[in-house]
Design an enzyme around this catalytic site. Structure first.
Site, PDB file in Angstrom:
ATOM      1  N   ASP A  51       0.843  -1.194   0.000  1.00 16.64           N
ATOM      2  CA  ASP A  51       0.000   0.000   0.000  1.00 16.64           C
ATOM      3  C   ASP A  51       0.880   1.248   0.000  1.00 16.64           C
ATOM      4  OD1 ASP A  51      -2.940   1.106   0.690  1.00 16.64           O
ATOM      5  OD2 ASP A  51      -1.452   2.241   1.837  1.00 16.64           O
ATOM      6  N   TYR A  56       3.832   9.580   0.134  1.00 20.98           N
ATOM      7  CA  TYR A  56       4.827   8.918   0.979  1.00 20.98           C
ATOM      8  C   TYR A  56       6.249   9.174   0.495  1.00 20.98           C
ATOM      9  CZ  TYR A  56       0.693   6.267   2.509  1.00 20.98           C
ATOM     10  OH  TYR A  56      -0.545   5.897   2.969  1.00 20.98           O
ATOM     11  N   LYS A  85      -2.188   6.034  -4.526  1.00 26.08           N
ATOM     12  CA  LYS A  85      -3.246   6.987  -4.213  1.00 26.08           C
ATOM     13  C   LYS A  85      -3.047   8.309  -4.946  1.00 26.08           C
ATOM     14  CE  LYS A  85      -3.384   5.067   0.484  1.00 26.08           C
ATOM     15  NZ  LYS A  85      -2.064   4.382   0.473  1.00 26.08           N
ATOM     16  N   HIS A 118      -6.880   9.814  -2.180  1.00 26.36           N
ATOM     17  CA  HIS A 118      -6.242   9.745  -0.866  1.00 26.36           C
ATOM     18  C   HIS A 118      -7.064  10.453   0.211  1.00 26.36           C
ATOM     19  CE1 HIS A 118      -1.991   9.476   1.117  1.00 26.36           C
ATOM     20  NE2 HIS A 118      -2.948   9.239   1.991  1.00 26.36           N
TER      21      HIS A 118
END
Length: 327
Positions: A51, A56, A85, A118
């Protein structure tokens, strides 16, 4: 530790017919320097779901780990379930496909198995050439600029990338019940998955029930509650007992000879929730994968659910970001 084949989690069938492992590895806060090695090790140990997200900042490194594992014959691309996302600043419909293609290139793959919105928050567009990932602030420091794209227009662009085969399944993250109900009035394709913060301090049972009514599977993140947020200097996370230390959880860990983390993850998976815990060490990676091979009693599940405090940690306001999406 049981043989690897005995601890592998089951697959869950989504409303669109695609199958998703119930347990995966979350990449939030995974260090860039070790990300590729951790993913390679996780694949070797049996993980198949990863994921990730633009925000990130480690998608190229994640892709390196995947590519190395495929090259070494540990898996094939079709064995993996890779998730990413859409970040808030790419909600403009004309920006959705270009950023998906950039993220696919970062991962080194041709499609995502699942692609989420997201947050249900439109921010003003920031070019990837200017700053990537762009984060919450338009200037990279303090200024939040909300965008003008409706969630309906963004979702229609999501449906378009699914039709083009860039994402096999599409979903939403951090949506409330009201936003889902509104979405059902315009969506040609309902989200296959809803990802939300979910732990015993934030059960959100009504939201889970709504998702179930509409055939939407739920993935819970931050399964360990305040644990993930203490290193963010979050006051709220410091003020409550760590779930790892809570007597309700510790007594069950002793009873079942499992770790407190495994008890928390089993509480979720036994109730049909998928989980994506993060870890950097092999022992914990294996422990987190082994969370469907034992069962809690119905009363024990109710006792854990009874710890609910409605405590949401992953809210922008808790980080000092003036975005009131959960207001």
């Amino acid at each position: 530790m049981a043989p690897i084949d005995d601890i592998l989690p089951p697959y869950i069938t989504l409303s669109d017919g695609n199958k998703m492992p119930q347990v995966g590895l979350g990449l939030w806060k995974m260090d860039n320097a070790t990300c590729a090695d951790v993913i390679y090790r996780a694949i070797k140990d049996g993980y198949r779901l990863f994921d990730g997200a633009c925000d990130y900042g480690n998608e190229p490194e994640a892709g390196e780990g995947v590519a190395r594992a495929i090259k070494d014959g540990l898996c094939k691309r079709e064995d993996l379930f890779i998730i990413s996302k859409l970040w808030n600043s790419f909600h403009d419909p004309e920006q959705v496909e270009p950023i998906v293609r950039k993220q696919l290139k970062d991962w080194g793959v041709d499609y995502f198995d699942l692609y989420y919105i997201h947050f249900p928050v439109s921010l003003e567009y920031v070019s990837p050439e200017t700053r990537y990932p762009p984060g919450w602030f338009y200037d990279g420091e303090t200024e939040v600029r909300h965008g003008k794209s409706s969630l309906e227009s963004t979702w229609k662009a999501m449906e378009a990338i699914q039709e083009k085969g860039l994402a096999k399944s599409i979903g939403v993250s951090n949506y409330t019940g009201a936003l889902l109900l509104d979405m059902f009035t315009y969506a040609k394709t309902k989200p296959a998955v809803l990802q939300v913060e979910h732990h015993p301090y934030l059960v959100q049972q009504n939201l889970l029930d709504l998702a179930e009514q509409h055939g939407i599977k739920v993935v819970g993140y931050s399964s360990f509650g305040p644990q993930s947020f203490r290193d963010c200097d979050m006051k709220l996370a410091e003020e409550v007992t760590l779930l790892f230390d809570h007597p309700v959880i510790t007594k069950l860990a002793i009873k079942y000879r499992k770790t407190t983390a495994q008890v928390l993850l089993r509480w979720a998976t036994q109730r049909g929730i998928s989980v994506i815990p993060k870890s950097n060490t092999q022992d914990r990676l294996l422990e987190n994968l082994d969370v469907t091979s034992f069962d809690l009693t119905e009363d024990e599940i109710k006792e854990i659910s009874g710890l609910d405090k409605g405590l949401r940690f992953n809210s922008p306001l808790n980080y000092g970001i003036p975005v009131y999406n959960f207001a």
